[in-house]
Write a protein that holds these residues in place. Sequence first.
Motif, PDB file in Angstrom:
ATOM      1  N   ASN A 129      23.456   6.046  85.801  1.00 13.43           N
ATOM      2  CA  ASN A 129      23.839   5.468  86.272  1.00 13.43           C
ATOM      3  C   ASN A 129      23.155   5.719  88.048  1.00 13.43           C
ATOM      4  O   ASN A 129      23.178   5.209  89.097  1.00 13.43           O
ATOM      5  CB  ASN A 129      25.122   4.859  85.991  1.00 13.43           C
ATOM      6  N   THR A 156      20.623  -1.714  84.206  1.00 12.48           N
ATOM      7  CA  THR A 156      21.747  -1.743  82.971  1.00 12.48           C
ATOM      8  C   THR A 156      23.510  -2.664  82.911  1.00 12.48           C
ATOM      9  O   THR A 156      23.159  -2.978  82.159  1.00 12.48           O
ATOM     10  CB  THR A 156      22.904  -0.081  83.471  1.00 12.48           C
ATOM     11  N   GLN A 161      21.598  -0.073  89.807  1.00 11.23           N
ATOM     12  CA  GLN A 161      21.742   1.192  88.312  1.00 11.23           C
ATOM     13  C   GLN A 161      20.545   1.440  87.201  1.00 11.23           C
ATOM     14  O   GLN A 161      20.612  -0.011  86.740  1.00 11.23           O
ATOM     15  CB  GLN A 161      22.904   0.476  87.509  1.00 11.23           C
TER      16      GLN A 161
END
Length: 194
Positions: A129, A156, A161
């Motif tokens: 991330n 994500t 990220q």
Amino acid sequence: MLGDFWADKIPGKSIDSIRFNIEQSISNTAYIHYLTLFFYKLGYCARPLPTLVEKSDIKIENRFNYRLTLFTFTSFIWIYDSYYKTVNGITKKSVPFFISDYLSPIGLAHWIMQDGSFQKGQGINIATNCFTYDECLFLARILTTKYNLKTSVIKTGIPNQWRISIWKESMPLLREIVKSYFIPEMEYKLGYFY
């Protein structure tokens, strides 16, 4: 450093030094104890056991982690400078261009033990991330060219990220590469208990 380790720069009178740290949740007790004992035997930390630290968390009261803090060394400055870049006064972890040289099977095993999560019926996701999309793509390509693993970079769900996905088809090969470096308590991250 690709995983949960972070580094602090300690100002010195003539030269700065670097201290590495890692924290793991109580659920990863076996791993952080293993890692602490490993570094203790090498002479890189003062105690054979990690320190229990309380975390301030709005959602969970009485939350604790284990922390391993290594000694400070001036000889580690090159590692810090390779992994941390300061832009507009903000220092951020980054992926060094030479990481392929150091991403050995044992390094890959520790990266997965720290940041990997087995996805039942799929493969493994590695939490990356803090890295940019291009850095994640760079790391995924290294896993493909160096270890012949099928990978992709996926969102994500949080803006900007990303995480690296190692495909289900590559799991037998990945297990073969890293199994001898995994501690038994972390083998669930390779899908052994599913």
